[in-house]
Every structure is written in structure tokens, then in C-alpha cells.
Design an enzyme around this catalytic site. Structure first.
Site, PDB file in Angstrom:
ATOM      1  CE  LYS A 184      -2.065   3.130   1.838  1.00 54.44           C
ATOM      2  NZ  LYS A 184      -1.841   4.498   1.341  1.00 54.44           N
ATOM      3  CD  GLU A 259      11.986  -0.048   7.751  1.00 51.55           C
ATOM      4  OE1 GLU A 259      11.791   0.677   6.771  1.00 51.55           O
ATOM      5  OE2 GLU A 259      12.519  -1.154   7.682  1.00 51.55           O
ATOM      6  CB  CYS A 293      13.339   8.651   8.276  1.00 55.64           C
ATOM      7  SG  CYS A 293      14.426   7.536   7.377  1.00 55.64           S
ATOM      8  CD  GLU A 394      10.094  12.677  11.070  1.00 53.97           C
ATOM      9  OE1 GLU A 394       8.932  12.230  11.150  1.00 53.97           O
ATOM     10  OE2 GLU A 394      11.029  12.037  10.588  1.00 53.97           O
TER      11      GLU A 394
HETATM   12  P1  NAD Z   1       2.393   8.580   7.216  1.00 57.72           P
HETATM   13  O1  NAD Z   1       2.494   7.870   8.518  1.00 57.72           O
HETATM   14  O2  NAD Z   1       1.451   9.721   7.110  1.00 57.72           O
HETATM   15  O3  NAD Z   1       1.963   7.574   6.050  1.00 57.72           O
HETATM   16  C1  NAD Z   1       2.719   6.442   5.730  1.00 57.72           C
HETATM   17  C2  NAD Z   1       1.825   5.409   5.087  1.00 57.72           C
HETATM   18  O4  NAD Z   1       0.854   4.978   6.026  1.00 57.72           O
HETATM   19  C3  NAD Z   1       1.050   5.905   3.878  1.00 57.72           C
HETATM   20  O5  NAD Z   1       0.996   4.877   2.907  1.00 57.72           O
HETATM   21  C4  NAD Z   1      -0.337   6.165   4.449  1.00 57.72           C
HETATM   22  O6  NAD Z   1      -1.363   6.084   3.484  1.00 57.72           O
HETATM   23  C5  NAD Z   1      -0.452   5.054   5.453  1.00 57.72           C
HETATM   24  N1  NAD Z   1      -1.415   5.272   6.542  1.00 57.72           N
HETATM   25  C6  NAD Z   1      -1.816   6.444   7.074  1.00 57.72           C
HETATM   26  N2  NAD Z   1      -2.713   6.227   8.067  1.00 57.72           N
HETATM   27  C7  NAD Z   1      -2.874   4.883   8.160  1.00 57.72           C
HETATM   28  C8  NAD Z   1      -3.642   4.028   9.006  1.00 57.72           C
HETATM   29  N3  NAD Z   1      -4.434   4.508   9.963  1.00 57.72           N
HETATM   30  N4  NAD Z   1      -3.551   2.695   8.829  1.00 57.72           N
HETATM   31  C9  NAD Z   1      -2.728   2.183   7.879  1.00 57.72           C
HETATM   32  N5  NAD Z   1      -1.983   2.941   7.041  1.00 57.72           N
HETATM   33  C10 NAD Z   1      -2.050   4.273   7.193  1.00 57.72           C
HETATM   34  O7  NAD Z   1       3.871   9.004   6.819  1.00 57.72           O
HETATM   35  P2  NAD Z   1       4.326   9.881   5.566  1.00 57.72           P
HETATM   36  O8  NAD Z   1       3.965  11.286   5.842  1.00 57.72           O
HETATM   37  O9  NAD Z   1       3.870   9.239   4.319  1.00 57.72           O
HETATM   38  O10 NAD Z   1       5.910   9.699   5.640  1.00 57.72           O
HETATM   39  C11 NAD Z   1       6.734  10.489   6.405  1.00 57.72           C
HETATM   40  C12 NAD Z   1       7.152   9.758   7.662  1.00 57.72           C
HETATM   41  O11 NAD Z   1       7.820   8.550   7.319  1.00 57.72           O
HETATM   42  C13 NAD Z   1       8.146  10.530   8.493  1.00 57.72           C
HETATM   43  O12 NAD Z   1       7.782  10.457   9.848  1.00 57.72           O
HETATM   44  C14 NAD Z   1       9.452   9.801   8.249  1.00 57.72           C
HETATM   45  O13 NAD Z   1      10.405   9.939   9.280  1.00 57.72           O
HETATM   46  C15 NAD Z   1       8.992   8.403   8.105  1.00 57.72           C
HETATM   47  N6  NAD Z   1       9.996   7.592   7.408  1.00 57.72           N
HETATM   48  C16 NAD Z   1      10.716   6.671   8.134  1.00 57.72           C
HETATM   49  C17 NAD Z   1      11.712   5.937   7.513  1.00 57.72           C
HETATM   50  C18 NAD Z   1      12.547   4.930   8.278  1.00 57.72           C
HETATM   51  O14 NAD Z   1      13.210   4.110   7.658  1.00 57.72           O
HETATM   52  N7  NAD Z   1      12.560   4.970   9.601  1.00 57.72           N
HETATM   53  C19 NAD Z   1      11.951   6.121   6.157  1.00 57.72           C
HETATM   54  C20 NAD Z   1      11.203   7.057   5.466  1.00 57.72           C
HETATM   55  C21 NAD Z   1      10.212   7.779   6.100  1.00 57.72           C
END
Ligand code: NAD
Length: 503
Positions: A184, A259, A293, A394
Site C-alpha cells: 500500500k 520504521e 527520516c 519531526e
Molecule cells: P504517514 O504515517 O502519514 O503515512 C505512511 C503510510 O501509512 C502511507 O501509505 C499512508 O497512506 C499510510 N497510513 C496512514 N494512516 C494509516 C492508518 N491509519 N492505517 C494504515 N496505514 C495508514 O507518513 P508519511 O507522511 O507518508 O511519511 C513520512 C514519515 O515517514 C516521516 O515520519 C518519516 O520519518 C517516516 N519515514 C521513516 C523511515 C525509516 O526508515 N525509519 C523512512 C522514510 C520515512
């Protein structure tokens, strides 16, 4: 690969289930926006719970199908290697799609897409090297050994910042082991994951081994995270969403790999070469406009060089070129979402109210050519403290907070004073000091005299609210396989079960 930026432009993309483009049951589609212009450029399917059911069913069926289940590990490795070859052949095409969809710089995406196939090749080579073990038990005429098996259907929920790169560290090993997958992708960057499916098919993976459900987190993501047909969930995204997903996965008693976000400390001692270190700090926080991240967004500088260092950091920051992500001359492109720009603006404004000062940036660029895009100037905030909002949370944007420290103990306390624990960096010529930092800092990765240098042969992962589980490296093969213990008695005589022999 037929999918290109031009073929996607104005198109309507469907779900990818059981090897076929599949319309969503609801008939609804969402718009994908180009961050450089703020305009919608194509539409993708808005999957609901029924579509997710269909994708998980397809993945379960593929998992049980002898075409995949009874394929030898060596042959699975060959398929993954073939995928790597196709990805390399189409790397520039994938890069253009990624850039158009999430605004990342084309030069960065080209380099990333040309490097990703090596990671698939690395895991392809491991497909037939994952071994069980024989255990010497304290019983005669018995062999006790373990089998390593695939675990089943793995759900992968990805963010928008580097969809294909973040998928690699888990998709490649999952395929090499023999799992099946439902992905997804983020509703803010779906195009590259859908384009990859064309290569999955061309490589020869049986239908259903990889499926993609696009849509919003609240519907498609939630339905996937709650699905009882999954064996494991890999989530890359924000800590807030990670918490919800982990709770839902707990109801099905399945493990997760989390992650999540970070607020990483970047430490500078007085014995460094200032120019080299400034470049490291700038690359660590402003690369990809801060949308990484591991961004080193809290910078702690030894008091003796603080003023000189800040001056050099500000000078270097002001030279950063903001520009359209397709231009080779741009150092930083737009943020991927308009909401991100508002979030950064509001944190910078509250930082100023809390007592910080803007030393560079601190606003949207005032340039006509960037007016429609979602840009924000790289920003240095001085007078920062760990209790200020922009140092605590963040931002996922191009903002670094800088503050001085006087002693090593104070520095360690400041570095660890965060709820996150993803990454960290230290610049010093004193190796003893660097090693003391490496052992005391609460972060899953420590960079010494470098930053953001990652390799797929080593693993990454976070501590504390940055999550759990590791991506990359050989250990990930263990995370996506399960151990079965087998006990074989070759004595030919079963003892009387009710006779217990005491020693
Ligand atoms: P997000 O949490 O808003 O969304 C991530 C994914 O989760 C998307 O596909 C979204 O549609 C889905 N999602 C949202 N709500 C959900 C729910 N209730 N149930 C299931 N899925 C759901 O994050 P984002 O804004 O897309 O990405 C940025 C974040 O990702 C930052 O916090 C960043 O630090 C983190 N990140 C972490 C790593 C790592 O390796 N640690 C790498 C890249 C990004």
C-alpha cells in the site's frame, strides 16, 4: 516498460491484483499532484476494504500455489536477479516518474534508481544461502534440526519520500525467501510502485506474488493493517501512524517491522575541519529538502567554535540553489505536500516565539519561477533548545536547529534528550571520543565523520519511538523467514511413554 511520465500524464491507474490491472470496487479515483507545480497530473484507484481483501486473497493463493511455493530457492534468486536487470534498464524512466510524483531531485533519483538494482542482486544471491541448523541434543539416535521457511503474505505500507528505495530493503528479501506481498504505497506517491509492477510481471513472477492497493491510509491502509490474512506488516512512516498500525496488528497477533520518524542529533567538536563538517551537516539535514527520516535536524556544536561554525553553516546554506526538481542545477526541490510547507512554517513561527532566531532561510522563496510549487528555503535556527517545538518534533522539512555545548557529558545528554532514536552523527578527529559517543547514543545508526551514508549490506532501524526491526543486511532474511524445529528419531524403537528414567 511502457509506463512513462508521458503515459501517466492525465491517465487513470488501477490496482494491481493477481497480476492484473483491477478497477476499485467503489469506482473511485484520487488525484496525484506534482509538487513542482501544485497541479494534479494523474489519477489512481481509491481502494476500499473489499479491494484489500481481494489483494490479500490473491497473495495467499500465490503463496500456496506450487508455481511459487515449489520453486527452488535458486530459481527464485534468478527471478529477483532478472527484476534487478530490468530495473537497471529502466532506471532513468523510474527516476523521472518518482521526481514528477514526489518532487525529489531528478539527479538524486537517477542515482538512486541506478543503485537500487544492486540491492535486489544482493538479496537474489542470498535466496539459496538461508540455512537451518543441526542441533546436537543430549539424546542418542536423534537428529534435531531447523528449517527456514517463508512466512506467508507480508503487508508493506510505505511513505511518499522515497517509495521504491524504502520498499527495496524488504521487498527484495521477501521475494528471495518466497513470501508474497501486498503493498500500500502512500497516496502522495503511488506512480513508481505501480510502474514497478510492470517489471515484476516482465521478470516472470507468478501472478499474485506482488500486489498493489493504492488509496488513502484511513481506508486502504487501515484495511490492510487489520487484515487477518497477513503474516507480518512492514510499516515505514510516521510514529503516529505506526502506533495505530501496531495496535491493529496486535489484534491479529502478527509481528510488525516499524520504521518510523526521527529527530537525529548531529554533533560537531572543536577539532574538526569546519568546511568539510559544514558540508556534512548541510547534506545531513537539507538533502531531499529535509524529507529524510534520518535528517540530522538537531545540531550540537562545541562552544569554542560555535560562532565560527554557525557563520560557515549560514554562508553555505545561503548558497544552496532551490529549483525545479528536473533541473540538474537545483540543490533542493519542493516539499512533496503543501501541508508540509504549512507545517514547517508554523514550527518556525512558534520557534521564533519560543526564543530561537532565523540565521538563514525561514520563509518560502520569493521567486516568481517557484511561486506555484511547494518550496521552502533551507533554514538555520540559532538559539535552539531541546524543549522548543521544532527541536522536539519531526518537521520533515529543511530546518536545522543549532545550539552550543560545553562538555562531552552535556552533549550526550542533549543528543539523547529526544523520544526518537533513529540516527546520529559526530564530527571529531578524536576516535576515542567518537567511540564513546557511538556506545552512549540511543540511535540505531551512528555516523562518524560522515552522514546519510547507507549501504544495503548493513542494516538500518530505530530505537525508542523510531520503531523496531531492521531493514537491509543479511539479518533481514531471518526477519522474513520462520524457524521450524524438526526432531527425527532413527533408533527404530519408541520407548514406553510412561517410563521416566531419572539420572
Ligand atoms: P504517514 O504515517 O502519514 O503515512 C505512511 C503510510 O501509512 C502511507 O501509505 C499512508 O497512506 C499510510 N497510513 C496512514 N494512516 C494509516 C492508518 N491509519 N492505517 C494504515 N496505514 C495508514 O507518513 P508519511 O507522511 O507518508 O511519511 C513520512 C514519515 O515517514 C516521516 O515520519 C518519516 O520519518 C517516516 N519515514 C521513516 C523511515 C525509516 O526508515 N525509519 C523512512 C522514510 C520515512
Amino acid at each position: 516498460m511502457r509506463t512513462t511520465v508521458t503515459s501517466l500524464e492525465g491517465s487513470r491507474q488501477n490496482l494491481f491484483i493477481a497480476g492484473r490491472a483491477t478497477e476499485p470496487q467503489s469506482g473511485n479515483y484520487l488525484k496525484s499532484y506534482d509538487p513542482a507545480t501544485g497541479e494534479a497530473w494523474y489519477e489512481f484507484a481509491d481502494a476500499g476494504a473489499q479491494d484489500v481483501d481481494a489483494a490479500v486473497a490473491a497473495a495467499r493463493q500465490a503463496f500456496a500455489d506450487p508455481a511459487w511455493r515449489r520453486m527452488t530457492q535458486t530459481d527464485r534468486g534468478k527471478l529477483v536477479r532478472r527484476l534487478a536487470e530490468l530495473m537497471l534498464e529502466h532506471a532513468d524512466q523510474l527516476a523521472e516518474i518518482e521526481t514528477r510524483d514526489n518532487g525529489k531531485l531528478i539527479k538524486e533519483m537517477r542515482a538512486q534508481m541506478r543503485a537500487l538494482p544492486d540491492s535486489y542482486t544482493y538479496f537474489a544471491g542470498m535466496a539459496d544461502k538461508l540455512q537451518g541448523e543441526t542441533i546436537p541434543v543430549n539424546k542418542l539416535d536423534m537428529i534435531n534440526f531447523t528449517l527456514r521457511e517463508p512466512i506467508g503474505v507480508v503487508g508493506m505500507i510505505t511513505p511518499w519520500n522515497s517509495p521504491l528505495m524504502l520498499l527495496t530493503g524488504t521487498l527484495a528479501p521477501c521475494l528471495a525467501i518466497g513470501n508474497t506481498v501486498v503493498i500500500k504505497p502512500s497516496e502522495h506517491a503511488t506512480a513508481s510502485t505501480l510502474a514497478l509492477m510492470e517489471l515484476i510481471t516482465a521478470a516472470g513472477f507468478p501472478p499474485g506474488v506482488v500486489n498493489v492497493v493504492t488509496g488513502s491510509g484511513r481506508t486502504a491502509g487501515d484495511a490492510l493493517a487489520r487484515h487477518p490474512g497477513l503474516a507480518k506488516i512492514v510499516f515505514t512512516g510516521s510514529t503516529q501512524t505506526g502506533r495505530t498500525i501496531a495496535r491493529n496488528a496486535a489484534d491479529n497477533l502478527i509481528p510488525c517491522q516499524m520504521e518510523l520518524g526521527g529527530k537525529s542529533p548531529h554533533v560537531v567538536f572543536g577539532d574538526v575541519d569546519i568546511e568539510r563538517t559544514v558540508n556534512g551537516v548541510v547534506a545531513g539535514v537539507f538533502a531531499a529538502a529535509g524529507q529524510t527520516c534520518v535528517a540530522g535536524s538537531r545540531c550540537f556544536v562545541e562552544a569554542g567554535i560555535y560562532d565560527r561554525f554557525v557563520e560557515a553553516l549560514v554562508e553555505r546554506t545561503r548558497k544552496i540553489t532551490l529549483g525545479h526538481p528536473m533541473l540538474e542545477t537545483s540543490d533542493i526541490g519542493p516539499l512533496a505536500l503543501l501541508d508540509q510547507v504549512s507545517k514547517v512554517e508554523s514550527y518556525v513561527a512558534s520557534g521564533l516565539r519560543e526564543g530561537a532566531s532565523v540565521a538563514a532561510g525561514g520563509r518560502r522563496p520569493q521567486r516568481e519561477d517557484l511561486a506555484k510549487g511547494w518550496y521552502y528555503e533551507p533554514t538555520v535556527l540559532t538559539g535552539a533548545r531541546n524543549d522548543m517545538g521544532f527541536m522536539r518534533d519531526e518537521l520533515f522539512g529543511p530546518v536545522v536547529g543549532v545550539m552550543p555545548f560545553s562538555s562531552e557529558d552535556e552533549m550526550i545528554a542533549l543528543a539523547n534528550d529526544t523520544r526518537y532514536g533513529l540516527a546520529s552523527g559526530i564530527w571529531t578527529r578524536d576516535i576515542d571520543r567518537a567511540m564513546r559517543f557511538a556506545t552512549k547514543v540511543d540511535a540505531g545508526t551512528v555516523w562518524i565523520n560522515t552522514y546519510r551514508s547507507a549501504a544495503f549490506m548493513s542494516s538500518m532501524g530505530g530505537f525508542k519511538e523510531s520503531g523496531y526491526g531492521r531493514r537491509g543486511g543479511f539479518d533481514v532474511m531471518r526477519e522474513f523467514s520462520r524457524v521450524k524445529n524438526v526432531v527425527l528419531d532413527y533408533s527404530g524403537a519408541m520407548q514406553d511413554p510412561f517410563v521416566i528414567r531419572l539420572k
